[in-house]
Motif scaffolding. Structure first.
Motif, PDB file in Angstrom:
ATOM      1  N   ALA A 187      24.206   3.565  -1.472  1.00 58.19           N
ATOM      2  CA  ALA A 187      23.218   2.505  -1.241  1.00 58.19           C
ATOM      3  C   ALA A 187      23.821   1.368  -0.415  1.00 58.19           C
ATOM      4  CB  ALA A 187      22.713   1.981  -2.578  1.00 58.19           C
ATOM      5  N   MET A 188      25.095   1.058  -0.690  1.00 56.03           N
ATOM      6  CA  MET A 188      25.758   0.000   0.076  1.00 56.03           C
ATOM      7  C   MET A 188      25.915   0.411   1.540  1.00 56.03           C
ATOM      8  SD  MET A 188      29.550  -1.680  -0.420  1.00 56.03           S
ATOM      9  CE  MET A 188      30.355  -0.250   0.327  1.00 56.03           C
ATOM     10  N   LEU A 189      26.281   1.656   1.771  1.00 57.65           N
ATOM     11  CA  LEU A 189      26.449   2.143   3.138  1.00 57.65           C
ATOM     12  C   LEU A 189      25.113   2.094   3.888  1.00 57.65           C
ATOM     13  CD1 LEU A 189      28.925   3.213   4.642  1.00 57.65           C
ATOM     14  CD2 LEU A 189      28.165   5.531   4.113  1.00 57.65           C
ATOM     15  N   HIS A 190      24.032   2.482   3.212  1.00 58.68           N
ATOM     16  CA  HIS A 190      22.711   2.421   3.830  1.00 58.68           C
ATOM     17  C   HIS A 190      22.337   0.976   4.165  1.00 58.68           C
ATOM     18  CE1 HIS A 190      18.267   2.511   4.047  1.00 58.68           C
ATOM     19  NE2 HIS A 190      18.448   3.726   4.516  1.00 58.68           N
ATOM     20  N   PHE A 191      22.684   0.032   3.313  1.00 55.04           N
ATOM     21  CA  PHE A 191      22.407  -1.384   3.591  1.00 55.04           C
ATOM     22  C   PHE A 191      23.194  -1.863   4.808  1.00 55.04           C
ATOM     23  CE2 PHE A 191      23.640  -5.830   3.244  1.00 55.04           C
ATOM     24  CZ  PHE A 191      22.407  -6.448   3.128  1.00 55.04           C
ATOM     25  N   ILE A 192      24.451  -1.457   4.911  1.00 57.78           N
ATOM     26  CA  ILE A 192      25.273  -1.890   6.048  1.00 57.78           C
ATOM     27  C   ILE A 192      24.634  -1.466   7.366  1.00 57.78           C
ATOM     28  CG2 ILE A 192      27.475  -1.477   7.221  1.00 57.78           C
ATOM     29  CD1 ILE A 192      28.817  -1.443   4.482  1.00 57.78           C
ATOM     30  N   TYR A 193      24.058  -0.284   7.405  1.00 57.32           N
ATOM     31  CA  TYR A 193      23.465   0.234   8.639  1.00 57.32           C
ATOM     32  C   TYR A 193      22.038  -0.264   8.881  1.00 57.32           C
ATOM     33  CZ  TYR A 193      27.226   3.528   9.797  1.00 57.32           C
ATOM     34  OH  TYR A 193      28.434   4.087  10.164  1.00 57.32           O
ATOM     35  N   THR A 194      21.279  -0.499   7.838  1.00 58.50           N
ATOM     36  CA  THR A 194      19.845  -0.787   8.002  1.00 58.50           C
ATOM     37  C   THR A 194      19.405  -2.134   7.448  1.00 58.50           C
ATOM     38  OG1 THR A 194      19.193   0.214   5.893  1.00 58.50           O
ATOM     39  CG2 THR A 194      19.396   1.688   7.795  1.00 58.50           C
TER      40      THR A 194
END
Length: 324
Positions: A226-233
């Motif tokens: 979820a954190m990785l998805h936030f970093i990108y989007t």
């Protein structure tokens, strides 16, 4: 309402003082057809204000008219003339009078403005220096504004969608994270641009700078994803669910965002947890708020725990409170 037509207009205004010295002599020696003229340029048009002082004697009024001297740039020109008598010996009739006219061709003239009503003549001047007439004249032009051009529709930003697709496809990835046995590929440049901690890890003197594989301890794979998805989007779709279903994820994600300096994500998690503190989550959330310096979330937890003796007893009986 669909058939209503709106006309966009604006105004251009010019104000000047029109002064006649020796007014008594001028009024008695000029004929009723003679006038004193003053030319103005307003909004690129030539105008002429005409004053007929002979109307002062014997009819006790002074007449002002507005004449159009230019060529209309459109079908016609809408304008008005306002006149306000200014005189030290007159205080009772200080009222501006206005005449409006639609000017269509050169030398079109408005109707007259009579400043002094019959029977209300000017007082006799005490000296020659008081023998004058001052009128404040205002020319106002109504302009038809051009209709605004229809703007070219600009589509909404889709950067987050493209970056999300880049993350999902793994195209051009140069780093692999191993979290709780799961692997996640990503791009160092994007991660470093979003996190000062990752910037230091990948482009500083830390050993991860040259590594292509990083193992992360003490983090849940779901929270890292979820954190990785936030970093990108810049979005966290998982937190759109009800808090009961994502409370644990929000807690882990708050810890992860604090670890990697993702301040906005940290506030999102704090707000989510603060909006639904329960007996089961109060103690663990309070411990989390204290550990990661979330003052707002901490205050919400304390407020809930001490709200009633019954709730306090219930929280104390939880496993979370024992760990706290």
């Amino acid at each position: 309402m669909a058939n209503v037509c709106t006309k966009l207009t604006g105004t251009v205004r010019s104000v000047r003082l029109f002064q006649i010295d020796g007014f008594t002599l001028v009024a008695k020696t000029m004929s009723t057809t003679e006038c004193i003229k003053s030319r103005w340029n307003v909004d690129g048009y030539e105008w002429e204000i005409q004053c007929y002082p002979a109307y002062y004697d014997p009819h006790d009024w002074v007449d002002f008219k507005l004449m159009f001297l230019g060529e209309a740039r459109s079908s016609n020109v809408r304008a008005s003339l306002g006149c306000l008598l200014i005189h030290p010996r007159i205080v009772s009739h200080v009222v501006e009078k206005t005449v409006s006219h639609v000017f269509k061709r050169p030398k079109d003239c408005s109707a007259g403005i009579s400043l002094l009503r019959p029977g209300s003549s000017l007082p006799v001047p005490a000296s020659l220096k008081d023998d004058y007439l001052i009128v404040q004249c205002t020319i106002t032009i109504v302009k038809e504004l051009p209709e605004p051009a229809n703007p070219v529709p600009v589509p909404p930003s889709n950067l987050h969608r493209h970056l999300g697709e880049l993350l999902s496809s793994g195209t051009g990835s140069d780093i692999t994270f191993v979290v709780s046995g799961e692997s996640f590929t990503a791009h160092k440049n994007i991660l470093a641009a979003r996190s000062s901690v990752l910037m230091a890890e990948f482009f500083g003197n830390m050993r991860e700078a040259s590594a292509g594989r990083v193992v992360i301890e003490d983090m849940e794979a779901a929270a890292f994803k979820a954190m990785l998805h936030f970093i990108y989007t810049d979005t966290v779709p998982e937190l759109d669910w009800k808090l009961e279903a994502v409370a644990t994820l929000a807690q882990h994600l708050l810890a992860a965002s604090d670890r990697y300096g993702l301040d906005r994500l940290k506030v999102i998690c704090e707000s989510k947890l603060a909006g639904g503190v329960t007996v089961d989550t109060a103690a663990t959330t309070l411990a989390l708020a204290e550990q990661h310096n979330c003052s707002h979330l901490k205050a919400k937890c304390v407020e809930f725990i001490v709200s009633t003796p019954e709730i306090l007893d219930a929280v104390v009986a939880t496993e979370g409170y024992k760990h706290l």
